[in-house]
Design a protein around this motif. Structure first.
Motif, PDB file in Angstrom:
ATOM      1  N   ALA A   1       0.828  -1.209   0.000  1.00 14.62           N
ATOM      2  CA  ALA A   1       0.000   0.000   0.000  1.00 14.62           C
ATOM      3  C   ALA A   1       0.862   1.259   0.000  1.00 14.62           C
ATOM      4  O   ALA A   1       0.500   2.276  -0.622  1.00 14.62           O
ATOM      5  CB  ALA A   1      -0.926  -0.009   1.215  1.00 14.62           C
TER       6      ALA A   1
ATOM      7  N   LEU B   1       1.970   1.934  -3.483  1.00 18.22           N
ATOM      8  CA  LEU B   1       0.866   2.553  -4.228  1.00 18.22           C
ATOM      9  C   LEU B   1       0.754   4.033  -3.876  1.00 18.22           C
ATOM     10  O   LEU B   1       0.494   4.876  -4.749  1.00 18.22           O
ATOM     11  CB  LEU B   1      -0.445   1.840  -3.904  1.00 18.22           C
ATOM     12  N   LYS B   2       0.935   4.361  -2.607  1.00 17.99           N
ATOM     13  CA  LYS B   2       0.867   5.755  -2.170  1.00 17.99           C
ATOM     14  C   LYS B   2       1.947   6.592  -2.848  1.00 17.99           C
ATOM     15  O   LYS B   2       1.710   7.750  -3.234  1.00 17.99           O
ATOM     16  CB  LYS B   2       1.011   5.822  -0.649  1.00 17.99           C
TER      17      LYS B   2
ATOM     18  N   TYR C   1       0.829   7.014  -6.472  1.00 21.08           N
ATOM     19  CA  TYR C   1      -0.437   7.741  -6.574  1.00 21.08           C
ATOM     20  C   TYR C   1      -0.579   8.660  -5.365  1.00 21.08           C
ATOM     21  O   TYR C   1      -1.560   8.600  -4.624  1.00 21.08           O
ATOM     22  CB  TYR C   1      -1.610   6.754  -6.638  1.00 21.08           C
TER      23      TYR C   1
ATOM     24  N   LYS D   1      -3.794  10.725  -4.938  1.00 19.40           N
ATOM     25  CA  LYS D   1      -5.038   9.992  -5.134  1.00 19.40           C
ATOM     26  C   LYS D   1      -5.602   9.474  -3.813  1.00 19.40           C
ATOM     27  O   LYS D   1      -5.978   8.315  -3.694  1.00 19.40           O
ATOM     28  CB  LYS D   1      -4.799   8.808  -6.089  1.00 19.40           C
TER      29      LYS D   1
ATOM     30  N   TYR E   1      -3.419   7.426   2.661  1.00 15.92           N
ATOM     31  CA  TYR E   1      -2.779   6.101   2.686  1.00 15.92           C
ATOM     32  C   TYR E   1      -3.799   4.989   2.917  1.00 15.92           C
ATOM     33  O   TYR E   1      -3.701   3.910   2.343  1.00 15.92           O
ATOM     34  CB  TYR E   1      -1.705   6.074   3.771  1.00 15.92           C
TER      35      TYR E   1
ATOM     36  N   HIS F   1      -6.748   4.728   1.851  1.00 15.53           N
ATOM     37  CA  HIS F   1      -7.420   4.379   0.601  1.00 15.53           C
ATOM     38  C   HIS F   1      -6.621   3.315  -0.157  1.00 15.53           C
ATOM     39  O   HIS F   1      -7.185   2.358  -0.703  1.00 15.53           O
ATOM     40  CB  HIS F   1      -7.597   5.618  -0.280  1.00 15.53           C
ATOM     41  N   HIS F   2      -5.318   3.485  -0.200  1.00 21.35           N
ATOM     42  CA  HIS F   2      -4.450   2.506  -0.866  1.00 21.35           C
ATOM     43  C   HIS F   2      -4.440   1.193  -0.084  1.00 21.35           C
ATOM     44  O   HIS F   2      -4.298   0.115  -0.674  1.00 21.35           O
ATOM     45  CB  HIS F   2      -3.035   3.070  -0.993  1.00 21.35           C
TER      46      HIS F   2
ATOM     47  N   SER G   1      -5.344  -2.550  -1.385  1.00 21.23           N
ATOM     48  CA  SER G   1      -4.406  -3.666  -1.174  1.00 21.23           C
ATOM     49  C   SER G   1      -5.090  -4.849  -0.510  1.00 21.23           C
ATOM     50  O   SER G   1      -4.837  -6.006  -0.870  1.00 21.23           O
ATOM     51  CB  SER G   1      -3.224  -3.193  -0.317  1.00 21.23           C
TER      52      SER G   1
ATOM     53  N   LEU H   1      -6.259  -1.098 -11.112  1.00 21.88           N
ATOM     54  CA  LEU H   1      -5.646   0.229 -10.982  1.00 21.88           C
ATOM     55  C   LEU H   1      -6.366   1.250 -11.851  1.00 21.88           C
ATOM     56  O   LEU H   1      -6.609   2.389 -11.416  1.00 21.88           O
ATOM     57  CB  LEU H   1      -4.161   0.166 -11.363  1.00 21.88           C
TER      58      LEU H   1
ATOM     59  N   TYR I   1      -8.053   4.201  -9.669  1.00 17.29           N
ATOM     60  CA  TYR I   1      -7.342   5.477  -9.651  1.00 17.29           C
ATOM     61  C   TYR I   1      -7.722   6.407 -10.800  1.00 17.29           C
ATOM     62  O   TYR I   1      -7.337   7.580 -10.798  1.00 17.29           O
ATOM     63  CB  TYR I   1      -5.830   5.235  -9.655  1.00 17.29           C
TER      64      TYR I   1
END
Length: 364
Positions: A259, A262-263, A266, A269, A272, A274-275, A279, A322, A326
């Motif tokens: 995650a 991803l943060k 993105y 977006k 944290y 949210h990611h 995940s 993704l 996103y």
């Protein structure tokens, strides 16, 4: 019959769980959610057990199809606020991971047994090779004696001094020395260690023979304990078992790290968390796919190319998820997904495996 017997009372009743006062007609307590008439039966007992600990209820059934066939959909809806219609991401992950590791445990037993067999063969083969080395040394001595005999018998005729014979004997021994006689498989004299083990010597004595210091640290002592069990042909299986037992724990660190990656890619977006939601659902999908794959391979012999095809297909699921979650252009998402996969598979997972292996070696 008196008129009093015909009168019905509308007195409010307390909730059996939280003692809150309930109005007439309520089927569920508005404060704690328990049924107002929750009579205990066998069905209720087992349903509550499954529902509470595995979250196997209607929400799981509603969540399963979107999880498998609509990448990114559950994470998107959860972020939007639909958090009771579908199963909570952490609950989904917990339930699916329990099923996955339960299925994998059947293969783990076979791997543990195989590791023990290999360990035993290695330990025994080392002993056999040492016996062969001793036999080779005796054979070489006979050969050297045959070569030296004519020289000794004709020493006066050839004009050799005793020092010349000694030098010749040394050169021949050096030339015929077999490098395999050197014990390179272990960092200690395994022959002596085997003798001490066979004689029932105390472990502390054996550790000292293996090279342990006088005042060893905790890790050093664990190292020599594990080396001794391997030398006996008994330790590989427990290391493999400890490795697999540690995987579920490691996943609780790998998933948040995923995650975090991803943060990074993105960063604008969402938070944290949210990611992290994304995940949880993505790893739930992975565990579901590989649970089915492991389960089928336990009963049927599936072609390896099919297994690889299914494994590779999870990347395309990740790519579509993704794009949906996103909302970026597909080409940019494709580039990011490739980099994320590359970083996670080639750096994060090998590092985690290395740490797991070290942890298993020292703690099993």
């Amino acid at each position: 019959m008196s008129d009093e017997s015909l009168v019905t009372t509308n007195e409010p009743l307390p909730c059996q769980n939280c003692d809150s006062i309930l109005e007439e007609g309520f089927e569920f307590c508005p404060h704690c959610g328990q049924k107002t008439n929750d009579a205990l039966t066998i069905g209720v007992l087992f349903y509550n057990t499954i529902s509470n600990y595995f979250s196997f209820d209607a929400r799981f059934l509603k969540s399963f199809a979107p999880l498998m066939f609509r990448p990114g959909y559950l994470a998107e809806k959860f972020i939007q606020g639909k958090r009771l219609l579908y199963l909570h991401p952490a609950q989904m992950y917990l339930f699916v991971s329990v099923i996955f590791f339960f299925i994998v445990s059947f293969s783990t037993r076979d791997l543990v047994q195989e590791a023990n067999k290999i360990n035993e063969k290695v330990a025994k083969s080392e002993f056999v090779s040492e016996q062969k080395d001793s036999l080779n040394q005796a054979t070489d001595s006979i050969k050297i004696e045959k070569i030296m005999k004519p020289l000794k018998d004709n020493q006066q005729i050839i004009g050799l001094e005793d020092s010349d014979l000694k030098m010749a004997d040394s050169l021949i021994k050096l030339e015929t020395a077999n490098p395999k006689n050197m014990n390179t498989s272990w960092d200690f004299d395994k022959r002596k260690v085997d003798s001490l083990v066979a004689s029932g010597a105390d472990n502390e004595v054996i550790y000292k023979e293996m090279g342990m210091s006088e005042d060893p640290s905790f890790l050093e002592r664990r190292l020599y304990t594990r080396m001794l069990s391997l030398a006996k042909g008994q330790g590989a299986g427990s290391i493999v078992q400890a490795f697999f037992d540690s995987i579920p724990i490691s996943m609780f660190f790998l998933l948040p790290f995923f995650a975090l990656i991803l943060k990074v890619f993105y960063y604008n977006k969402g938070k944290y968390v949210h990611h992290l939601v994304f995940s949880f659902y993505f790893f739930s999908f992975l565990f579901t796919v590989f649970s089915v794959l492991f389960g089928l391979n336990n009963f049927f012999e599936i072609e390896s190319w099919i297994n690889w095809l299914i494994a590779i297909s999870t990347y395309f699921y990740f790519l579509i998820a993704l794009i949906r979650f996103y909302r970026q252009h597909w080409f940019l998402t494709w580039v990011k997904s490739g980099i994320i996969t590359f970083v996670f598979i080639l750096f994060v997972i090998p590092t985690a495996i290395g740490l797991l292996a070290a942890f298993s070696f020292f703690t099993s």
